[in-house]
Structure formats: structure tokens, C-alpha cells
Design an enzyme around this catalytic site. Structure first.
Site, short mmCIF file in Angstrom:
data_model
loop_
_atom_site.label_atom_id
_atom_site.label_comp_id
_atom_site.label_asym_id
_atom_site.label_seq_id
_atom_site.Cartn_x
_atom_site.Cartn_y
_atom_site.Cartn_z
N LYS A 73 -3.49 -6.92 8.61
CA LYS A 73 -3.57 -8.33 9.01
C LYS A 73 -2.41 -8.73 9.90
O LYS A 73 -2.61 -9.36 10.95
CB LYS A 73 -3.63 -9.21 7.76
CG LYS A 73 -3.64 -10.70 8.03
CD LYS A 73 -4.05 -11.49 6.83
CE LYS A 73 -3.34 -11.07 5.56
NZ LYS A 73 -1.86 -11.26 5.62
N THR A 75 -0.48 -6.74 11.62
CA THR A 75 -0.61 -5.96 12.85
C THR A 75 -1.58 -6.64 13.81
O THR A 75 -1.33 -6.73 15.02
CB THR A 75 -1.10 -4.54 12.52
OG1 THR A 75 -0.21 -3.95 11.57
CG2 THR A 75 -1.16 -3.67 13.76
N ARG A 96 5.42 -14.72 8.47
CA ARG A 96 6.39 -14.94 7.40
C ARG A 96 7.50 -13.90 7.43
O ARG A 96 7.36 -12.83 8.00
CB ARG A 96 5.70 -14.88 6.04
CG ARG A 96 4.71 -16.00 5.79
CD ARG A 96 3.94 -15.75 4.50
NE ARG A 96 3.10 -14.55 4.59
CZ ARG A 96 2.58 -13.93 3.55
NH1 ARG A 96 2.82 -14.37 2.34
NH2 ARG A 96 1.82 -12.86 3.72
N LYS A 107 4.61 -2.62 -1.58
CA LYS A 107 3.83 -3.22 -0.50
C LYS A 107 4.33 -2.81 0.87
O LYS A 107 3.57 -2.71 1.82
CB LYS A 107 3.86 -4.75 -0.64
CG LYS A 107 3.05 -5.48 0.43
CD LYS A 107 3.05 -6.99 0.17
CE LYS A 107 2.31 -7.75 1.26
NZ LYS A 107 3.06 -7.77 2.53
N ALA A 275 1.33 -15.16 -1.23
CA ALA A 275 0.02 -15.82 -1.27
C ALA A 275 -0.66 -15.68 -2.62
O ALA A 275 -1.55 -16.46 -2.93
CB ALA A 275 -0.88 -15.26 -0.19
N PHE A 303 -2.47 -12.10 2.22
CA PHE A 303 -3.54 -11.41 1.49
C PHE A 303 -4.93 -11.81 2.02
O PHE A 303 -5.08 -12.13 3.19
CB PHE A 303 -3.40 -11.63 -0.02
CG PHE A 303 -2.18 -10.98 -0.60
CD1 PHE A 303 -1.92 -9.63 -0.37
CD2 PHE A 303 -1.28 -11.69 -1.39
CE1 PHE A 303 -0.79 -9.01 -0.89
CE2 PHE A 303 -0.15 -11.07 -1.92
CZ PHE A 303 0.09 -9.73 -1.67
N PHE A 383 -9.37 2.63 12.90
CA PHE A 383 -8.69 3.84 12.45
C PHE A 383 -9.33 5.03 13.15
O PHE A 383 -10.54 5.02 13.46
CB PHE A 383 -8.82 4.00 10.93
CG PHE A 383 -7.85 3.16 10.14
CD1 PHE A 383 -6.78 3.74 9.46
CD2 PHE A 383 -7.99 1.79 10.06
CE1 PHE A 383 -5.89 2.97 8.73
CE2 PHE A 383 -7.11 1.00 9.33
CZ PHE A 383 -6.05 1.61 8.67
N TRP A 411 -3.32 -1.16 17.25
CA TRP A 411 -2.33 -0.31 16.56
C TRP A 411 -1.94 0.85 17.45
O TRP A 411 -0.76 1.20 17.55
CB TRP A 411 -2.92 0.20 15.23
CG TRP A 411 -1.96 1.00 14.42
CD1 TRP A 411 -1.08 0.54 13.48
CD2 TRP A 411 -1.75 2.42 14.47
NE1 TRP A 411 -0.34 1.57 12.95
CE2 TRP A 411 -0.73 2.73 13.54
CE3 TRP A 411 -2.32 3.45 15.23
CZ2 TRP A 411 -0.28 4.04 13.34
CZ3 TRP A 411 -1.87 4.75 15.03
CH2 TRP A 411 -0.86 5.04 14.10
#
Length: 558
Positions: A73, A75, A96, A107, A275, A303, A383, A411
Site C-alpha cells: 500500500k 509502495t 505516516r 511488520k 490503524a 491496513f 509481482f 516496485w
């Protein structure tokens, strides 16, 4: 071919002096407070001078429920900001700050990944500009002043059994969830049961992220309820006379931080409430400042959309008068397969049926976001193991939901891999298609607000809460707090309160274990299921692999 790690890519970045990044937004160097060469805070006076400017378009990036397969998210948020700039738009990113707890737990960091990152990555994921330390200090100053007031005679007649202000630290430490303080004799005060939360769950964090300026910050700090008398009348922070000193500690922390993406585009990184146990959005002052300086502002909510986006809409937008023009829901083929029943070890094999079986999780998030009156686009974060057939299965499913899915390769390719999404998002934002409205109105009773979220967002059949919880909510309504929104503290891994229940479950119940009043922040926290406001470390924490190499560089941070 082995891919470079995020930290290797970040170290190879060609960073520009932070004054140049400020110039892109029209911020003169004298309005920046530099922290080294690549990060700075923006002055309060400059922010105040922007109030009469028109706002740009606000774009929210959210996601499906997180899985071990990864969604990306942040990224995507960073990549979309770069993508908008690449197609000639004036855009900024708002995200954030990272908490030390998850960085050293499991995480990981919060600066994006691959060629869609915000730098300096190491500093952002560690001490950064000291904002979290300031919040921790301000919070615990209040804790110390409460106990000190009781020690020196308790003039306010605080009932020591009803002190509700806990302490905080920015680290995962389950041993501190419930503690007894002031042991050791008369000189140490009066023993009582207490506990710690993680800093990102602190009401001071929420207040800093919702306050509009220093005056509003001090007013909100003063509104914090810290304890009750024997007759259950509240004792406020301003009664303890701590609000002024807390504001002093937070003065610099209130100023948004400006950094840059790998492609040297501006990024605001400020505030960091979780979150799943808080409201999960960066600061209002960073977002509103960015909206005055850029034509498009890309921000994220923590999240999945059931947590971060719901709170972004019902709490942040409600309190700050914001309205998103478009929402991007991030999904991956791998995560769809996990929601469809495939174990992590088998995600590399093509399984179109599993993708289709997992798509209802994505579909529910699309439906939920649309219920706020905002158009939705799905970003398929690519991916290398994804097949054309699997990607097409997601696109076909999203089309049945009245939205569109766009494959994104930011990415690996940076802005060049996300220009299709950037172009479509700009078209939607410019068309002013949104008709935003929160999910519930202020006057709705508190328990009904909890039920509304549980039933309409989580698709639960019922909310389970014992008489003590319901009575507490009614008492707060009588005391004038009934118009506050609700912040649900719930697992991020499922629509339910069972983290192992993937997909789009129905027929479940939402147990509310406890409710807390955050009068300064301006919301009620409903703690659901087994969620903890002080997380613990996993069996093998990330900290075990974090160290300095022979060149003095940090290893293992990601």
C-alpha cells in the site's frame, strides 16, 4: 537474477538538498527547519499563510486486508505520487511516520519499497526528526503529574481506582500491559494498578494528528480526561495544569516533515497512529498543507479499507472537513490466492481458480468504499510470479463490481510502471465525480455507531457487549460526548475479529471488550476481540537481524 533489497536501492538514491524539494512546492528555504541535508520541518508561520489558497485534489490509497503475501500500500502511494508528477501533474505524497515497535517486531518499516520509496529510509524508520519521542515524553509527563498531584495531597480528590491515563512507550513490550506502580514505600507514592500502551495508540498521538495548529493542540490536550472523582465526575488534563508544558514539548513535533521520493518528488511524513488500535492516518496539518501546495495529494490509510479507510472517512475527513476525490484500493494476485485458500509456499504457481475464489475480499472493500460516495480504482501491485491469466481474472472480477483494475509495476520500474493508474486517477479526480458523506451522522447513539460499522463494513450479524460497556456508553452520552465518532480497535487481518478468517465472511459477531473515551482527540475507542493496545514481539523479532556492518551501515532493517 537477484533483486536489490529496498535498503540497497535507497542507498543508491540521488537525493537532492531538501531546499530544492521545498522549492518544487513554493516553500522558500527560510520556511524550512532542516534536519541534515535531506529532511526538514515546515514552519508554522508559513503554514498559516496558506489558509486562503484553494485546495488540490485528495486521493486516498487503501488496500485489501493484509496477508503474509504482501500488498504494498505504501509502495503504491509513493509510486502514484511519482506517477502523477511523471505525467506532468504537480503532486505530493502524505504518509505516516514509522513506529519503532513494528520495525523491531515483525511488520517492518513504512517508507515504501523497490523503486517507489521515500528517503532517507533508515532515518524514517528509526528516530527521524524525533516526533514520536516528543509524543512519548508529553504523554508520560502527564502521567507523572497525575501521580505527583496525588502524592502531594490530592487536592482534586482523584479516585486512585479511577485513574484512566496509562503510560506509553514506542516499543512492543507485552510485560508492560498491566503493571503496579509506586511500590517501595511511602516515598514512592501510592501503589495502584496501571499499564502501558504503545506510543502510536496514545491519545496524544491522535490529538497531534487531528489538531489544526498549536492553539487547537493545547485545547485538545486540555480536554483529555485523565481520571474521575469518587462521584465519577471527570478530571481533565487542564485540571492537572499539564497542557501548557505538553504543548511546549510538542511545538516542534506539530510541524510537518518534508522529505523526498527516490524520484525527488515532495513527500510529507508526519504522525503515525496505528490503524488497528487508533485512527491510522497521517496528520491533518500535513494533509491540509499539502493540499494548499500541490494540485494532487496522494495519502494512505493504514491496513485494509475496513480499518484505515473507514476511519479516514468517518474520523479524519469528518473532523478536518476533507473529502477525497478518488480512492485507490491496492490488491495483489498473491493475496487473492491466499484469500482463495492457497498457502504461502504455493503462491508461485499459477492458480486462476484460487484468484477468483479470493476476489470477494477485494469486492467487499470496493463496495464499502463506494458506500461513502467516492469512486474507486483498483491497483494490482505486480509481482514477477503473476501470470497474465491471473491478472486478467482480477481485472474481470473488478469489472463486475462496477470499477476497473489497472496493473502497476512501480516496485520494479518506478513512475514509468504506474503512469496508467496516474492518468486514470487524475481523470477521475478532475471530473469531480465524488459525492462524499460519512457512514453515520453525529447524533446517532454511540452503540448504534459501533453497530453500523460492524454490520455495514464488517458484515457482522451483531455486536456483543456486556452491560458494563453499554452503561459506559450511555454515561458518556449523558455527559455530552454522544456526538463523537467511533474508532474501532480490531485485528487488521480479517473483516471479523478472528485474524484467521480470510475472504469475505458473514454471519459473525463483533465482541466489544472495552470502550475508552478520547475526549481530546474527539472519538470513542471500541476495543474488539483480542486486539492489544500494547503489542508483543514475535518468536523471532526483526531486531535479531538488525545490526551495523563493518562500514557502519544499518543491515536488516527491512
Amino acid at each position: 537474477m537477484a533483486h536489490k533489497t529496498d535498503i540497497e536501492i535507497a542507498r543508491e538514491a540521488t537525493k537532492r538538498p531538501i531546499q530544492e524539494i521545498g522549492e518544487k512546492l513554493g516553500i522558500a528555504w527560510e520556511h524550512l527547519l532542516p534536519f541534515g541535508h535531506d529532511k526538514a520541518k515546515i514552519s508554522e508561520d508559513f503554514i498559516a499563510s496558506l489558509k486562503d489558497r484553494e485546495d488540490g485534489k485528495l486521493i486516498l490509497v487503501t488496500a485489501i486486508n493484509p496477508t503474509p503475501a504482501g500488498e504494498g500500500k505504501t509502495t503504491t502511494t509513493v509510486g502514484l505520487g511519482d506517477g502523477l508528477n511523471a505525467i506532468g501533474k504537480k503532486a505530493a505524497v502524505c504518509i505516516r511516520e514509522a513506529s519503532l515497535g513494528p520495525c523491531f517486531g515483525m511488520k517492518g518499516g513504512a517508507a515504501g519499497g523497490g523503486y517507489a520509496q521515500v528517503v532517507p529510509m533508515e532515518e524514517m524508520n528509526l528516530h527521524f526528526t524525533g516526533d514520536f519521542h516528543a509524543i512519548t515524553s508529553a504523554h508520560n509527563l502527564l502521567s507523572a503529574m497525575i501521580d505527583n498531584h496525588i502524592y502531594w495531597g490530592n487536592e482534586l480528590e482523584i479516585d486512585q481506582r479511577r485513574v484512566v491515563w496509562r503510560r506509553v512507550m514506542d516499543m512492543n513490550d507485552r510485560a508492560l500491559r498491566d503493571v503496579v506502580t509506586s511500590l517501595g514505600g511511602v516515598a514512592n507514592g501510592f501503589p495502584r494498578q496501571a499499564g502501558f500502551d504503545i506510543t502510536v495508540a496514545s491519545e496524544v498521538m491522535a490529538i497531534l494528528c487531528l489538531a489544526t495548529d498549536l492553539a487547537d493542540l493545547q485545547r485538545r490536550l486540555g480536554d483529555i480526561i485523565v481520571a474521575y472523582k469518587r462521584d465519577k465526575t471527570p478530571i481533565y488534563c487542564r485540571d492537572i495544569k499539564a497542557d501548557g508544558a505538553m504543548t511546549v514539548l510538542l511545538q516542534q513535533a506539530m510541524q510537518p516533515n518534508l522529505v523526498q521520493t527516490l524520484e525527488n518528488n515532495p513527500a510529507f511524513v508526519h504522525g503515525g497512529p496505528f490503524a488497528n488500535i487508533a485512527h491510522g492516518c497521517n496528520s491533518v496539518v500535513a494533509t491540509t498543507t499539502a493540499l494548499k501546495l500541490a494540485d494532487y495529494v496522494v495519502t494512505e490509510a493504514g491496513f485494509g479499507a475496513d480499518l484505515g479507510a473507514e476511519k479516514f472517512m468517518n474520523i479524519k475527513c469528518r473532523k478536518a472537513g476533507l473529502a477525497p476525490s478518488c480512492v485507490v484500493v491496492v490488491a495483489t494476485v498473491r493475496a487473492m490466492k491466499m484469500n482463495g485458500g492457497v498457502v504461502k509456499a504455493d503462491l508461485g504457481s499459477e492458480n486462476v481458480d484460487a484468484v477468483r475464489n479470493g476476489c470477494p475480499n477485494l469486492g467487499r472493500h470496493i463496495e464499502n468504499v463506494k458506500s461513502f460516495g467516492v469512486p474507486v480504482v483498483v491497483a494490482i501491485n505486480h509481482f514477477v510470479s503473476d501470470t497474465d491469466a491471473e491478472v486478467q481474472a482480477v481485472k474481470d472480477y473488478v469489472a463486475t463490481q462496477g470499477s476497473e483494475a489497472i496493473l502497476c509495476k512501480h516496485w520494479a520500474d518506478g513512475s514509468a510502471g504506474i503512469t496508467d493508474l496516474a492518468t486514470r486517477v487524475a481523470e477521475i479526480a478532475d471530473a469531480d465525480m465524488a459525492n462524499f458523506a460519512p457512514l453515520y451522522h453525529d447524533e446517532m447513539p454511540l452503540f448504534e455507531k459501533i453497530e453500523t460499522i460492524a454490520k455495514r463494513i464488517y458484515r457482522a450479524d451483531e455486536v456483543l457487549a456486556d452491560k458494563k460497556v453499554r452503561d459506559q456508553l450511555r454515561e458518556w452520552e449523558k455527559a455530552g460526548f454522544g456526538n463523537l465518532p467511533v474508532c474501532m480497535a480490531k485485528t487488521q487481518y480479517s473483516f471479523s475479529t478472528d485474524p484467521n478468517l480470510r475472504g469475505a465472511p458473514t454471519g459473525h459477531s463483533v465482541p466489544v471488550r472495552e470502550v475508552r473515551l478520547s475526549a481530546g482527540a474527539g472519538f470513542i475507542v471500541a476495543i474488539c476481540g483480542e486486539i492489544m493496545t500494547m503489542p508483543g514481539l514475535p518468536r523471532v523479532p526483526s531486531a535479531e537481524a538488525i545490526m551495523l556492518n563493518d562500514e557502519g551501515q544499518i543491515e536488516g532493517l527491512f
